[in-house]
Design a protein around this motif. Structure first.
Motif, mmCIF file in Angstrom:
data_model
loop_
_atom_site.group_PDB
_atom_site.id
_atom_site.type_symbol
_atom_site.label_atom_id
_atom_site.label_comp_id
_atom_site.label_asym_id
_atom_site.label_seq_id
_atom_site.Cartn_x
_atom_site.Cartn_y
_atom_site.Cartn_z
ATOM 1 N N TRP A 29 0.836 -1.207 0.000
ATOM 2 C CA TRP A 29 0.000 0.000 0.000
ATOM 3 C C TRP A 29 0.868 1.254 0.000
ATOM 4 O O TRP A 29 0.565 2.230 -0.696
ATOM 5 N N ALA A 30 1.930 1.231 0.797
ATOM 6 C CA ALA A 30 2.802 2.399 0.912
ATOM 7 C C ALA A 30 3.541 2.697 -0.381
ATOM 8 O O ALA A 30 3.908 3.841 -0.653
ATOM 9 N N ALA A 31 3.751 1.666 -1.199
ATOM 10 C CA ALA A 31 4.421 1.855 -2.491
ATOM 11 C C ALA A 31 3.444 2.282 -3.575
ATOM 12 O O ALA A 31 3.755 3.138 -4.410
ATOM 13 N N VAL A 32 2.251 1.702 -3.559
ATOM 14 C CA VAL A 32 1.282 1.935 -4.642
ATOM 15 C C VAL A 32 0.518 3.248 -4.477
ATOM 16 O O VAL A 32 0.299 3.980 -5.458
ATOM 17 N N MET A 33 0.127 3.580 -3.256
ATOM 18 C CA MET A 33 -0.724 4.750 -3.047
ATOM 19 C C MET A 33 -0.115 6.058 -3.542
ATOM 20 O O MET A 33 -0.813 6.853 -4.201
ATOM 21 N N PRO A 34 1.152 6.361 -3.249
ATOM 22 C CA PRO A 34 1.712 7.621 -3.760
ATOM 23 C C PRO A 34 1.680 7.700 -5.278
ATOM 24 O O PRO A 34 1.439 8.769 -5.842
ATOM 25 N N VAL A 35 1.912 6.580 -5.938
ATOM 26 C CA VAL A 35 1.896 6.565 -7.397
ATOM 27 C C VAL A 35 0.492 6.822 -7.917
ATOM 28 O O VAL A 35 0.283 7.648 -8.820
ATOM 29 N N VAL A 36 -0.494 6.146 -7.352
ATOM 30 C CA VAL A 36 -1.886 6.320 -7.784
ATOM 31 C C VAL A 36 -2.336 7.764 -7.572
ATOM 32 O O VAL A 36 -2.899 8.406 -8.469
ATOM 33 N N VAL A 37 -2.090 8.289 -6.391
ATOM 34 C CA VAL A 37 -2.520 9.657 -6.076
ATOM 35 C C VAL A 37 -1.790 10.666 -6.956
ATOM 36 O O VAL A 37 -2.397 11.620 -7.461
ATOM 37 N N ALA A 38 -0.495 10.472 -7.162
ATOM 38 C CA ALA A 38 0.279 11.403 -7.980
ATOM 39 C C ALA A 38 -0.191 11.394 -9.429
ATOM 40 O O ALA A 38 -0.288 12.448 -10.069
ATOM 41 N N VAL A 39 -0.490 10.226 -9.966
ATOM 42 C CA VAL A 39 -0.968 10.134 -11.350
ATOM 43 C C VAL A 39 -2.314 10.844 -11.502
ATOM 44 O O VAL A 39 -2.559 11.545 -12.495
#
Length: 203
Positions: A29-39
């Motif tokens: 979750w900690a790896a995926v969430m920043p990417v999803v939110v940033a995109v």
């Protein structure tokens, strides 16, 4: 049904629980969430991927790297840090890493929703660490509930279906004997409440 078949059926829920615990662990979750939110928040997909990848370095790579190093050196018994008394040191490293990332991203003028989700991660990690000094609250449900709450606030109410995901994660932790029902419920409630309070305040 033969004895072997019975054993196979009995083991199936455990295998599912183990898979859920690994695939949907906090580091993922900690790896995926920043990417999803940033995109979602950035002007272009490429910019979002760049911001997200950099954020994941502070929110996932360094904290999980600290856990793996602690496991390698014998400071913790497993990468889920199953023993509560072993959690303080590695969780403090994680808090420091996320805090540095938060300060850096504010200074760099990162997209506000990304800054907000990093702030949520810091709050959930700090809250989980504090509680774990006296009680083994579930980080799995805390992090996942916090992440899915952010998605509801960012994208829309369709993500409320995520409660089923959090429930599945909670079941896996209880089934594997890692937590009690109270511990997974408390983790989920803590993550959701902190995310619901921190994200709107920062974004």
């Amino acid at each position: 049904m033969t004895e072997q078949a019975t054993i196979g059926v009995t083991r199936t829920p455990t295998r599912i629980a183990q898979a859920v615990t690994e695939i949907l662990q906090p580091a993922v979750w900690a790896a995926v969430m920043p990417v999803v939110v940033a995109v979602v928040a950035a002007r272009t997909v490429l910019a979002g991927l760049g911001w997200g990848a950099l954020a994941a370095l502070f929110t996932a790579v360094v904290p999980f790297g600290a856990i793996l190093y602690a496991k390698h050196t014998g400071r913790v018994t497993d990468h889920h840090i199953s023993r509560r008394e072993q959690r303080r040191g590695v969780l403090l490293v994680g808090i420091a890493s996320v805090a540095v990332g938060l300060v850096l991203f504010v200074a760099l003028g990162a997209p506000r929703p990304l800054i907000a989700v990093i702030a949520v991660m810091l709050a959930v990690l700090a809250g989980t660490t504090a509680v774990n000094q006296v009680w083994k609250m579930s980080a799995h449900t805390g992090v996942s509930a916090g992440a899915l709450t952010v998605l509801v606030l960012l994208v829309g109410p369709a993500f409320t279906v995520g409660v089923l995901v959090v429930s599945l994660i909670g079941w896996s932790r209880v089934h594997l004997g890692a937590h009690t029902v109270a511990q997974v419920v408390a983790g989920a409630a803590t993550g959701a409440v902190l995310a619901a309070g921190v994200y709107p305040a920062v974004v």
